[in-house]
Design an enzyme around this catalytic site. Sequence first.
Site, mmCIF file in Angstrom:
data_model
loop_
_atom_site.group_PDB
_atom_site.id
_atom_site.type_symbol
_atom_site.label_atom_id
_atom_site.label_comp_id
_atom_site.label_asym_id
_atom_site.label_seq_id
_atom_site.Cartn_x
_atom_site.Cartn_y
_atom_site.Cartn_z
ATOM 1 N N ASP A 236 -9.922 10.100 41.051
ATOM 2 C CA ASP A 236 -11.136 11.129 40.325
ATOM 3 C C ASP A 236 -11.595 12.134 41.017
ATOM 4 O O ASP A 236 -11.807 13.106 40.841
ATOM 5 C CB ASP A 236 -12.144 9.878 39.331
ATOM 6 C CG ASP A 236 -12.782 9.169 40.449
ATOM 7 O OD1 ASP A 236 -11.666 8.914 41.607
ATOM 8 O OD2 ASP A 236 -13.836 8.484 40.269
ATOM 9 N N LYS B 290 -6.160 4.487 42.878
ATOM 10 C CA LYS B 290 -7.714 4.162 42.224
ATOM 11 C C LYS B 290 -7.632 2.806 42.958
ATOM 12 O O LYS B 290 -8.262 1.531 41.791
ATOM 13 C CB LYS B 290 -7.893 3.957 40.433
ATOM 14 C CG LYS B 290 -9.093 3.355 40.061
ATOM 15 C CD LYS B 290 -9.959 4.970 40.424
ATOM 16 C CE LYS B 290 -11.146 4.589 39.601
ATOM 17 N NZ LYS B 290 -12.218 5.648 39.990
ATOM 18 N N TYR C 242 2.622 2.781 31.587
ATOM 19 C CA TYR C 242 3.525 3.384 30.624
ATOM 20 C C TYR C 242 5.095 2.991 30.135
ATOM 21 O O TYR C 242 5.408 2.425 29.407
ATOM 22 C CB TYR C 242 4.430 4.740 31.388
ATOM 23 C CG TYR C 242 3.815 6.508 30.570
ATOM 24 C CD1 TYR C 242 2.158 6.027 31.335
ATOM 25 C CD2 TYR C 242 4.545 6.789 30.035
ATOM 26 C CE1 TYR C 242 1.849 7.826 31.355
ATOM 27 C CE2 TYR C 242 3.791 8.112 30.091
ATOM 28 C CZ TYR C 242 3.401 8.551 30.440
ATOM 29 O OH TYR C 242 2.162 9.498 30.238
ATOM 30 N N ASP D 124 0.695 12.167 35.010
ATOM 31 C CA ASP D 124 1.316 12.785 34.081
ATOM 32 C C ASP D 124 -0.383 13.258 33.328
ATOM 33 O O ASP D 124 -0.496 14.802 33.562
ATOM 34 C CB ASP D 124 0.272 11.280 33.128
ATOM 35 C CG ASP D 124 1.017 12.447 31.932
ATOM 36 O OD1 ASP D 124 1.286 13.293 31.206
ATOM 37 O OD2 ASP D 124 -0.398 11.737 30.474
ATOM 38 N N ASP E 230 -0.553 18.380 34.460
ATOM 39 C CA ASP E 230 -1.548 19.404 33.735
ATOM 40 C C ASP E 230 -2.770 19.809 34.371
ATOM 41 O O ASP E 230 -3.159 21.056 34.218
ATOM 42 C CB ASP E 230 -1.417 19.018 32.205
ATOM 43 C CG ASP E 230 -0.447 18.413 31.011
ATOM 44 O OD1 ASP E 230 0.331 18.457 31.217
ATOM 45 O OD2 ASP E 230 -1.364 17.710 30.530
HETATM 46 C C1 IPM Z 1 4.690 14.632 30.545
HETATM 47 C C2 IPM Z 1 4.535 14.154 28.617
HETATM 48 C C3 IPM Z 1 4.932 13.054 28.788
HETATM 49 C C4 IPM Z 1 4.094 11.530 29.713
HETATM 50 C C5 IPM Z 1 4.962 12.561 26.935
HETATM 51 C C6 IPM Z 1 5.704 13.559 25.941
HETATM 52 C C7 IPM Z 1 5.853 10.957 26.803
HETATM 53 O O1 IPM Z 1 2.871 14.337 28.415
HETATM 54 O O2 IPM Z 1 6.251 14.891 30.391
HETATM 55 O O3 IPM Z 1 4.056 15.283 31.654
HETATM 56 O O4 IPM Z 1 3.604 11.778 28.795
HETATM 57 O O5 IPM Z 1 5.416 11.103 30.116
HETATM 58 MG MG MG Z 2 2.406 15.203 30.881
#
Ligand code: IPM
Ligand code: MG
Length: 358
Positions: free
Chosen positions: A222, A190, A135, A246, A250
């Site tokens: 993975d 990884k 990042y 990240d 999710d």
């Molecule tokens: C998160 C989001 C951010 C990230 C984006 C909006 C930059 O997806 O906070 O997980 O990738 O960290």
């Molecule tokens: Mg995110």
Amino acid sequence: MNIAVLPGDGIGKEIIAEAVRVLQALDEPFKFSFAEVGGAAFESHGHPLPEATLKLAQSADAVLFGAVGDWKYDALEPHLRPEQAILGLRKALRLFANFRPAICYSELTQASSLKPELIAGLDLLIVRELTGDIYFGQPRGRRDAPDGPFAGAPEAFDTMRYARPEIERIARVAFAAARKRRGKVTSVDKANVLATFQFWREVVTEVHADYHDVALDHMYVDNAAMQLVKAPKSFDVIVTGNMFGDILSDEAAMLTGTIGMLPSASLNDQGQGLYEPSHGSAPDIAGQGIANPLATILSAAMMLRHSGNRAEQALRVENAVKCALASGVRTPDIWSEGTSKVGTRAMGDAVIEALQAQ
Ligand code: IPM
Ligand code: MG
């Protein structure tokens, strides 16, 4: 306690309004200062993170953040996109430790796409390193490929890198968090392919020597993605880098059925923090008053605990959220047959009522 409130874009304003009302209902000496961020700030100041907003955030004890982003900014130059605001805040405030809990509330077991028995009682914590990795790694950019099979062709590149102290401090945060939970850390990497993550595994293992009361295992990313849907309850604390964190956060969020319930905290080593829901700005439903404010309210609870030294008040808010759910009110994202559908404001009301009834 000085709280910088940055509602941002899309549903940000609606959900932040409810979190602020809940905090006000606690009757504590909070001072709220508001500023624009993201697309909203780009419209008014020409930049997603104006100097004044950054200053306000830096001088506050904590930042309560809504969400940023809208498709209408997709064509902007990368450094002016709303997402730059959150990345800029993370970097400027050195918020290296990101806590993303995924908790499945018993009332919402049906909302998950997984079988109820797989996720009933789920309570895992992702500790994501937030200021390093691909990042932020330099160099990055575009150029003509200097070598390789496509030498001379235009290419783009990013750099994945981690320094020893960066890995050490996030590992310590994860082990300390596990100590207060079920005492298990899974470090996700990884290491079978990437030098960065071979080093990561080495350093995490070394730091573990100071935390022998905590169990440590290592897992390739993975496989971790697979285990998260196969046996999510086998995890307690997951510690991982920025990029993998990240993606896995999710995935973990959706185990609970909705991302609308999940808070997050991003902390520096001074206890200063930024608190935001794990979900985005949802421009498709912005302004309709139907967004779920609970992730933001729960983020405010994390703020009370981590930056406000008010663990008791944090617990009160978390219990009020449980009571609100138990009373049967649901925003559309978590609605199911037999419960009553309400909007953002009414959900906030239900939490405040539960608080006052305690
Ligand atoms: C998160 C989001 C951010 C990230 C984006 C909006 C930059 O997806 O906070 O997980 O990738 O960290
Ligand atoms: Mg995110």
